[in-house]
Design an enzyme around this catalytic site. Sequence first.
Site, PDB file in Angstrom:
ATOM      1  N   ASP A 189       0.884  -1.161   0.000  1.00 13.70           N
ATOM      2  CA  ASP A 189       0.000   0.000   0.000  1.00 13.70           C
ATOM      3  C   ASP A 189       0.927   1.216   0.000  1.00 13.70           C
ATOM      4  O   ASP A 189       2.128   1.122   0.281  1.00 13.70           O
ATOM      5  CB  ASP A 189      -0.964   0.002   1.192  1.00 13.70           C
ATOM      6  CG  ASP A 189      -2.170   0.915   0.920  1.00 13.70           C
ATOM      7  OD1 ASP A 189      -2.069   1.800   0.037  1.00 13.70           O
ATOM      8  OD2 ASP A 189      -3.211   0.755   1.581  1.00 13.70           O
TER       9      ASP A 189
HETATM   10  C1  BGC Z   1      -5.046   3.285  -0.042  1.00 11.23           C
HETATM   11  C2  BGC Z   1      -5.106   2.296  -1.181  1.00 11.23           C
HETATM   12  C3  BGC Z   1      -4.900   3.020  -2.479  1.00 11.23           C
HETATM   13  C4  BGC Z   1      -3.577   3.751  -2.437  1.00 11.23           C
HETATM   14  C5  BGC Z   1      -3.261   4.515  -3.705  1.00 11.23           C
HETATM   15  C6  BGC Z   1      -3.798   4.145  -0.089  1.00 11.23           C
HETATM   16  O1  BGC Z   1      -3.895   5.189   0.806  1.00 11.23           O
HETATM   17  O2  BGC Z   1      -5.111   2.609   1.188  1.00 11.23           O
HETATM   18  O3  BGC Z   1      -6.327   1.615  -1.182  1.00 11.23           O
HETATM   19  O4  BGC Z   1      -4.965   2.130  -3.549  1.00 11.23           O
HETATM   20  O5  BGC Z   1      -3.604   4.688  -1.376  1.00 11.23           O
HETATM   21  O6  BGC Z   1      -4.079   5.593  -3.851  1.00 11.23           O
END
Ligand code: BGC
Length: 723
Positions: free
Chosen positions: A262
């Site tokens: 993530d």
């Molecule tokens: C989120 C993800 C997301 C990523 C990219 C993170 O803060 O938890 O679900 O895909 O950001 O935007």
Amino acid sequence: MKFGIYYIRRLFTGLVLLIMQPPVNAQPASSTEIKISDLVKKMTLEEKVAMIHATSSFTSGGVARLNIPELVMSDGPHGVRVEHGRDWEADKNVYDSGTYLPTGVCLAATWNPQLGYEFGKVLGSEASYRGKDVILGPGINIIRTPLNGRNFEYQSEDPYLVSRMVVGYIKGVQGQGISACVKHYLANNQEVNRNFVNVHMSERALREIYLPGFKAAVTEAGVNTVMGSYNLFRGQYATQNSYLVNEILKKEWNFKGALISDWGAVHNTMEALWNGCDLEMGTDLSMLPNPRYDKFFMGDTVTKLVRTGKIPESLLDEKVSRILYVMAKTTMLDRNRKKGEYNTIAHQQTAGTVAEEGIVLLKNENNILPLTASIKSIAVIGYNAVRKQSMGGGSSQVRAFYEVTPLEGLKKLAGNKSSITYSPGYKIERGATADPALIQQAVEAASKAEVAIIVAGWTHGYDYSVWSDNAYDAEDTDKPDLQMPFGQDELIKAVLKANPKTIVVLMGGGPVDMTQWIQDTKGIIQAWYPGMEGGNALAKIIFGFVNPSGKLPMTFPKKLGDVPAHKLGTYPHDEKKNLYYQDDIYVGYRYYDTYKIAPEFAFGYGLSYTSFSYSNLKVLASGKKVTVTVSVKNTGAVAGADVVQVYVHQQESALARPEKELKGFQKIFLKPGESREVVITLNEDAFQYFNDRLNKWVMEPGVFEIRVGNSSRDIRLSGKVKL
Ligand code: BGC
């Protein structure tokens, strides 16, 4: 040093497996693998390292010299995200307003896996059109607490329902030559302190509740990428968690693709390298406008570690091979991906169908719904009736090509047959409470109209640019409780007094506490966040052009105190940020039904404008398989759909088991008077449970009850089978 022989041996085995075995769903002749290993051999150390970390907000490194492009990612999960530019500065003058699908929880409420596929296909096609390679979805974390600010993106409290929906979604996306990225692996079941919370759960809860959706994504759908979550799991960050990633994902499930962190979820170079993280994403926003991607945990440091012999280059090669594998699967290396489509009528229709099938009719006393053509005046009340939701919620924001609000949908369908007035009733503002003047206006409008429709519930937040500040259904935040904000309870009570013919429509990622007004309310609809066609879908249901067939993918409790995660007092975590899942396997209806706590609305529940009868249940065992056959008849006057749900109950077992568990379902569409036989096969795994004393799945012979109905609390027929 402590990593020593053990890791080297495992790494070697892993590499051999990766190179020798055909990837999931691939042709037996392995030209892909040959190409991948050839490419890896041609790369310099620096080129390899450039591939395992971000190069901008949503890309990772390519190698131009070898024709390897950057991997381009985008959120997900219910539309292709706004273009944020390489530097998180929203790009101007780009065509990034696309199809805004209903959010995950609405999709799951359709209980229609075929729609999961159609949904994924739209996403994959639009991602392809927009030049993306990976769409960061589906989100499938188990709905453990109704407070989780991201439940709207997720699917269900039940691992079986999640598994069935996720397979279709992923195949739909990947059929378009795009990779899906199932997230967030694992135990990111709340947003409060998601970066620090250290989740502990029993092996049984892990295996029975939290893993099955991810396992189905990998082993059945062949998902190409998995996103590791922010939180810790048993003391180690999930994205760099040896047990979750190396042991389970890559070894047990034979996952061939890439584990992507993530955004900002990597915390330690060695752990990330050794424990299975393949690609580090995220930007340290404090470093903007000059982020140093080479300074990432999986940046320059890795080059030095290889050079100084602290890690073998083969460890890096494995990660690069996995990323190349994703690229090969995503038609990036041969560059023959078919161009996707954008904003087509067909895509909008899919958004509409998902909304129509996902919106749930919760209460319909005296058949207050559907509204008949004789109704001449309607007072629409509530800010959610005019609120556009697409840009809210955090990373899942979508700039919608258009978004039909409930008020627009109702006006369009009512045409000049009935007059519609609108009053907001409340304000979506930081800290706003009941506003007497707005309530008074709404009361006046309601008392003058034949029917009032209040569109209330949650919202993503008062200001979409500030995700977690005063937000309710949004990333990085949980709802403070189940009480609706902005004085909506007061509003509903006052309007109900003025006009008992009031229908309450609730938007949001999950339940609200309805205790103050549910008794007096004849009609209640759960509309979730129903996407760009949501207003039309809702209006069609309200006026009876569409017969509702959505079923709750999660239990709606009467009050927060009934929810096991809250009752046991471990939410959100202790002072050391440990979070013990003491509710264990008793999540959702597994808890309410076993411990006999009456919910407000049960898992699997949803009304229709017609009625269905169930008869002739046959339960036939053959070996370890059981075939369940049941006749379902539409006994009402209009066409409609029901979801036949099959729950299994074991009479005696060595370890306690939940009262019942969903192991099969089928949605069927029936004309008035039509009846059909539904056949559902239960395989051995439908009868097994994970015995954590023996540390394995067991099938304990004995008597199993097969309970068939249309919610976990509305069992129409049951039969017994001895296995
Ligand atoms: C989120 C993800 C997301 C990523 C990219 C993170 O803060 O938890 O679900 O895909 O950001 O935007």
